[in-house]
Design an enzyme around this catalytic site. Structure first.
Site, PDB file in Angstrom:
ATOM      1  N   ASP A 129       0.875  -1.172   0.000  1.00 19.83           N
ATOM      2  CA  ASP A 129       0.000   0.000   0.000  1.00 19.83           C
ATOM      3  C   ASP A 129       0.915   1.225   0.000  1.00 19.83           C
ATOM      4  OD1 ASP A 129      -2.135   1.787   0.680  1.00 19.83           O
ATOM      5  OD2 ASP A 129      -3.230   0.120   1.555  1.00 19.83           O
ATOM      6  N   PHE A 142     -10.473   0.776  -1.238  1.00 25.51           N
ATOM      7  CA  PHE A 142     -10.508  -0.126  -0.076  1.00 25.51           C
ATOM      8  C   PHE A 142     -10.843  -1.532  -0.543  1.00 25.51           C
ATOM      9  CE2 PHE A 142     -10.917  -2.094   3.752  1.00 25.51           C
ATOM     10  CZ  PHE A 142     -10.869  -1.254   4.837  1.00 25.51           C
ATOM     11  N   ARG A 185     -11.432 -11.946   4.930  1.00 23.33           N
ATOM     12  CA  ARG A 185     -10.151 -12.558   4.561  1.00 23.33           C
ATOM     13  C   ARG A 185     -10.374 -13.838   3.754  1.00 23.33           C
ATOM     14  NH1 ARG A 185      -5.864 -10.012   7.409  1.00 23.33           N
ATOM     15  NH2 ARG A 185      -6.360  -9.338   9.516  1.00 23.33           N
TER      16      ARG A 185
HETATM   17  C1  PRP Z   1      -1.295  -4.981   5.437  1.00 26.85           C
HETATM   18  C2  PRP Z   1      -0.530  -5.824   4.434  1.00 26.85           C
HETATM   19  C3  PRP Z   1       0.864  -5.294   4.500  1.00 26.85           C
HETATM   20  C4  PRP Z   1       0.668  -3.838   4.887  1.00 26.85           C
HETATM   21  C5  PRP Z   1       0.839  -3.001   3.685  1.00 26.85           C
HETATM   22  O1  PRP Z   1      -1.173  -5.552   6.690  1.00 26.85           O
HETATM   23  O2  PRP Z   1      -0.599  -7.197   4.725  1.00 26.85           O
HETATM   24  O3  PRP Z   1       1.623  -5.970   5.479  1.00 26.85           O
HETATM   25  O4  PRP Z   1      -0.658  -3.702   5.382  1.00 26.85           O
HETATM   26  O5  PRP Z   1       0.639  -1.639   3.987  1.00 26.85           O
HETATM   27  P1  PRP Z   1       1.765  -0.542   3.758  1.00 26.85           P
HETATM   28  O6  PRP Z   1       2.374  -0.777   2.412  1.00 26.85           O
HETATM   29  O7  PRP Z   1       0.963   0.749   3.800  1.00 26.85           O
HETATM   30  O8  PRP Z   1       2.752  -0.607   4.856  1.00 26.85           O
HETATM   31  P2  PRP Z   1      -2.012  -5.036   7.971  1.00 26.85           P
HETATM   32  O9  PRP Z   1      -1.169  -4.091   8.766  1.00 26.85           O
HETATM   33  O10 PRP Z   1      -3.353  -4.528   7.518  1.00 26.85           O
HETATM   34  O11 PRP Z   1      -2.161  -6.345   8.840  1.00 26.85           O
HETATM   35  P3  PRP Z   1      -2.854  -7.755   8.464  1.00 26.85           P
HETATM   36  O12 PRP Z   1      -2.014  -8.354   7.352  1.00 26.85           O
HETATM   37  O13 PRP Z   1      -2.790  -8.538   9.723  1.00 26.85           O
HETATM   38  O14 PRP Z   1      -4.259  -7.476   7.998  1.00 26.85           O
END
Ligand code: PRP
Length: 183
Positions: A107, A156, A169
């Protein structure tokens, strides 16, 4: 569960299960070739990467090892502050290892940027990134991601590991969540 099962909660299907599986097979063929003769360690970032890790790892023809890390970003307001806390560390010593980090989505890129630096300091022989999804418009830092599944718009999205408040999920497809669900 398929997107059609919960179509009232989704606005658009971005990537179907079939497209995901085809792409993972393509990426697996590239990884098999790129790491031929080398020991490869796949590192999944919990929890989102569980699905992609399970399917990608089984698409490989090579024998690999697997480890997991749980991290959480925190700080002012939203998660993407760039400050990362390790909730579960690796069990594996990375020294001299060929590491492929497996992610569901890039992201802002802040999580990976931190992880890459952290892994480099542990003496890995090589470190590359595989991400099923990437949001180019959301990038705050540039991540050198060698294996990318799909570039998607900055919306989203849920499914295939990606959640909204821990739900969705287990959706097999990747879809944009309908605004009425979180508004
Ligand atoms: C999500 C995804 C990545 C991160 C990416 O994890 O799995 O690890 O966000 O976002 P970024 O590029 O903005 O850093 P999340 O923190 O939502 O946790 P999860 O995988 O447990 O849902």
């Amino acid at each position: 569960m398929r997107a059609a099962d919960i179509s009232d909660q989704l606005s658009t299907v971005l990537v179907t299960e079939e497209e995901i599986q085809r792409k993972l097979a393509e990426l697996a063929a590239r990884v098999d070739a790129d790491y031929a003769g080398k020991d490869l360690l796949l590192v999944g970032v919990l929890k989102g990467a569980v699905m992609v890790m399970a399917d990608f790892a089984r698409s490989l023809q090579s024998d690999i090892t697997m480890d997991w890390m749980a991290v959480s970003s925190y700080g002012a307001g939203t998660k993407s502050s760039g400050v990362v806390q390790i909730r579960k560390d690796l069990d594996t010593d990375l020294h001299g290892k060929h590491v492929l980090i497996v992610e569901d989505i890039i992201d802002s890129g802040l999580t990976l940027s931190w992880l890459l630096e952290n892994f480099a300091s542990r003496g890995a022989e090589s470190i590359e990134v595989l991400a099923l999804l990437r949001k180019p418009e959301a990038a705050k830092v540039k991540i050198d991601c060698k294996y990318v599944g799909f570039d998607i718009p900055n919306e989203f999205v849920v499914g295939y590991g990606l959640d909204y408040a821990e739900r969705y999920r287990n959706l097999r497809d990747v879809a944009v969540l309908a605004p009425h669900v979180y508004a």
